[in-house]
Design a protein around this motif. Structure first.
Motif, mmCIF file in Angstrom:
data_model
loop_
_atom_site.group_PDB
_atom_site.id
_atom_site.type_symbol
_atom_site.label_atom_id
_atom_site.label_comp_id
_atom_site.label_asym_id
_atom_site.label_seq_id
_atom_site.Cartn_x
_atom_site.Cartn_y
_atom_site.Cartn_z
ATOM 1 N N TYR A 114 0.855 -1.195 0.000
ATOM 2 C CA TYR A 114 0.000 0.000 0.000
ATOM 3 C C TYR A 114 0.884 1.236 0.000
ATOM 4 O O TYR A 114 1.812 1.357 0.811
ATOM 5 C CB TYR A 114 -0.910 0.021 1.227
ATOM 6 C CG TYR A 114 -1.780 1.263 1.314
ATOM 7 C CD1 TYR A 114 -3.064 1.277 0.783
ATOM 8 C CD2 TYR A 114 -1.300 2.434 1.906
ATOM 9 C CE1 TYR A 114 -3.866 2.411 0.851
ATOM 10 C CE2 TYR A 114 -2.091 3.580 1.971
ATOM 11 C CZ TYR A 114 -3.369 3.555 1.449
ATOM 12 O OH TYR A 114 -4.150 4.688 1.510
ATOM 13 N N PHE A 121 -5.723 4.408 4.433
ATOM 14 C CA PHE A 121 -5.080 3.211 4.979
ATOM 15 C C PHE A 121 -5.737 2.787 6.289
ATOM 16 O O PHE A 121 -5.981 1.606 6.529
ATOM 17 C CB PHE A 121 -3.592 3.481 5.201
ATOM 18 C CG PHE A 121 -2.821 2.298 5.724
ATOM 19 C CD1 PHE A 121 -2.495 1.248 4.877
ATOM 20 C CD2 PHE A 121 -2.407 2.243 7.046
ATOM 21 C CE1 PHE A 121 -1.765 0.156 5.345
ATOM 22 C CE2 PHE A 121 -1.688 1.165 7.528
ATOM 23 C CZ PHE A 121 -1.365 0.113 6.677
ATOM 24 N N TYR A 159 3.371 0.829 3.009
ATOM 25 C CA TYR A 159 3.322 -0.427 3.765
ATOM 26 C C TYR A 159 3.731 -1.587 2.861
ATOM 27 O O TYR A 159 3.162 -1.778 1.780
ATOM 28 C CB TYR A 159 1.918 -0.666 4.312
ATOM 29 C CG TYR A 159 1.704 -2.059 4.883
ATOM 30 C CD1 TYR A 159 2.317 -2.441 6.072
ATOM 31 C CD2 TYR A 159 0.896 -2.977 4.218
ATOM 32 C CE1 TYR A 159 2.123 -3.707 6.594
ATOM 33 C CE2 TYR A 159 0.697 -4.257 4.730
ATOM 34 C CZ TYR A 159 1.323 -4.617 5.921
ATOM 35 O OH TYR A 159 1.142 -5.874 6.425
#
Length: 447
Positions: A114, A121, A159
């Motif tokens: 991500y 998020f 991420y």
């Protein structure tokens, strides 16, 4: 009225609005952050860590804050092109402190990765966000982190889940854009889990000729055996003040590179806090700056060796001219039981005029045996013998000074593990020493 009071009053009056325009994961820490900020207040010049930077003075003006999350009338993809030769990145933008989500890169990221807004998020992965957000940065003893946690409503997240290698670097450009004096509370979360690899380049850029204040917090988590690169390039303006608090948590056998370059700025304070929590962790922490006019850069670092057999190499260099001011305070802490530690800290500085000032305080604090640790500092001028030698070979004096200054900063840039970025920075630094505006290639803002 003390500088803290306007922020205390602001949060007390607008807490509902701030929370309503954000998400539960961020909101969950606001009350605690407010309590810490109210207790701590801004750091004082009387303290050792901030004796050269007046934080209260920087935060005293009445800056505008975009608590209503209003759209800023700019499309960064239209006005900004950062085409570093041969460096293919996935490019994202934060405008002031809002993630720009109206247009996103077309490049495909590996499955599970991500890169995007912090609010989104937290909505998509609330458990992961709650596990990491606020768990690297310390609010208890850092008023700037507490203030950021009070007011931050969005940010950026990169991420990378366990075992995933992201070959393509991600680039985040922080753009300041406003018609009035503006404050931005930026938040960045960089998570690389076990056996994963990723590189993140963050660039700061100011567009308008008003006063900007950035209070940003960066949290980096490196899982076991992870490889993490974080590069920070500041090319803002003389009317921009930036306070950056960066926290790194490293697990066993992780390898982390953090490298910060300041080419143009107004007032900058960079705080680096690194915690080596797993055996075999390796850290390369470095930075450089070119300062002139009335520019100021204050660097603080704390690297904590909490377990045995960890390594850190720390190198910071500054070149100062005119009335510029630089400061460096670095501390390496080797805790009890952290045997077989290898820790090296170096600060080197060049002062081109008698009017510029550089303050340096390298420190080692060791509570373990069987360690290899060293620290050193030098501050001086260019070598007259080297200048004379180059002039004797037909090189004009100013050109010789520029070449020696570029060479002085080269080893910091050489620690960058992206070939195209490293080559580009060498050229930008040379432009900076020649007195030219350091432009990103193809940037319409600079042109």
């Amino acid at each position: 009225m003390k500088a803290e009071q306007q922020y205390i009053d602001l949060f007390s009056q607008c807490e509902d609005l701030i929370c309503r325009k954000s998400v539960p994961v961020l909101n969950a820490l606001r009350a605690e952050a407010f309590a810490h900020f109210e207790r701590l207040g801004f750091p004082s010049l009387q303290g050792e860590d901030y004796k050269y930077t007046d934080v209260a003075k920087a935060f005293a003006p009445d800056y505008g804050l975009n608590l209503n999350r209003l759209d800023i009338p700019v499309n960064p993809y239209d006005v900004f092109r950062c085409d570093v030769p041969n460096l293919s990145t996935s490019l994202y933008f934060v405008v002031n402190d809002v993630f720009y989500n109206k247009e996103l890169p077309k490049a495909h990221l590996p499955e599970g990765v991500y890169a995007g807004g912090l609010m989104e998020f937290a909505r998509l992965y609330p458990e992961i966000a709650a596990r990491y957000y606020g768990h690297g940065a310390s609010m208890e003893d850092n008023a700037l982190v507490a203030l950021n946690t009070m007011l931050a409503q969005d940010g950026f997240v990169f991420y990378v889940p366990r075992g995933v290698v992201v070959e393509r670097p991600v680039q985040l450009v922080n753009i300041f854009r406003s018609d009035v004096d503006t404050m931005a509370n930026r938040r960045l979360l960089f998570i690389v889990e076990e056996d994963a690899e990723a590189k993140l380049l963050v660039c700061d850029h100011s567009i308008d000729d008003v006063k900007f204040l950035a209070n940003q917090v960066v949290e980096i988590f490196a899982g076991e055996n992870a490889h993490v690169d974080y590069y920070d390039l500041e090319e803002s303006s003389a009317s921009t003040s930036r306070f950056s608090s960066l926290y790194v948590r490293q697990a066993g056998n992780s390898n982390v590179v953090v490298n910060g370059v300041t080419l143009t700025n107004g007032l900058t304070r960079n705080n680096y806090h690194v915690s080596l929590d797993g055996e075999g962790a390796t850290l390369t922490l470095s930075g450089m700056s070119v300062l002139d006019g009335e520019q100021q850069l204050d660097t603080y670092s704390l690297v904590s060796h909490n377990v045995p057999r960890c390594t850190c190499n720390e190198l910071f260099k500054n070149v100062l001219n005119d009335h510029a001011v630089g400061a460096f305070s670095g501390r390496i802490l080797v805790k009890e039981g952290a045997e077989k530690t290898s820790a090296y800290q170096t600060n080197r500085n060049l002062c081109a005029t008698r009017e510029c000032r550089m303050y340096s305080k390298p420190q080692l604090e060791i509570y373990a045996d069987d360690v290899k640790c060293s620290h050193g500092m030098t501050t001086g001028q260019l070598d007259d013998a080297a200048l004379f030698y180059m002039q004797s070979r037909g090189i004009p004096r100013e050109e010789a000074r520029m070449l020696l200054s570029v060479a002085f900063t080269a080893d910091v840039i050489e620690q960058i593990r992206l070939d195209a970025l490293r080559d580009r920075l060498h050229r930008l630094v040379e432009k900076r020493f020649r007195g030219e505006l350091a432009k990103c290639e193809g940037c319409r803002i600079c042109k």
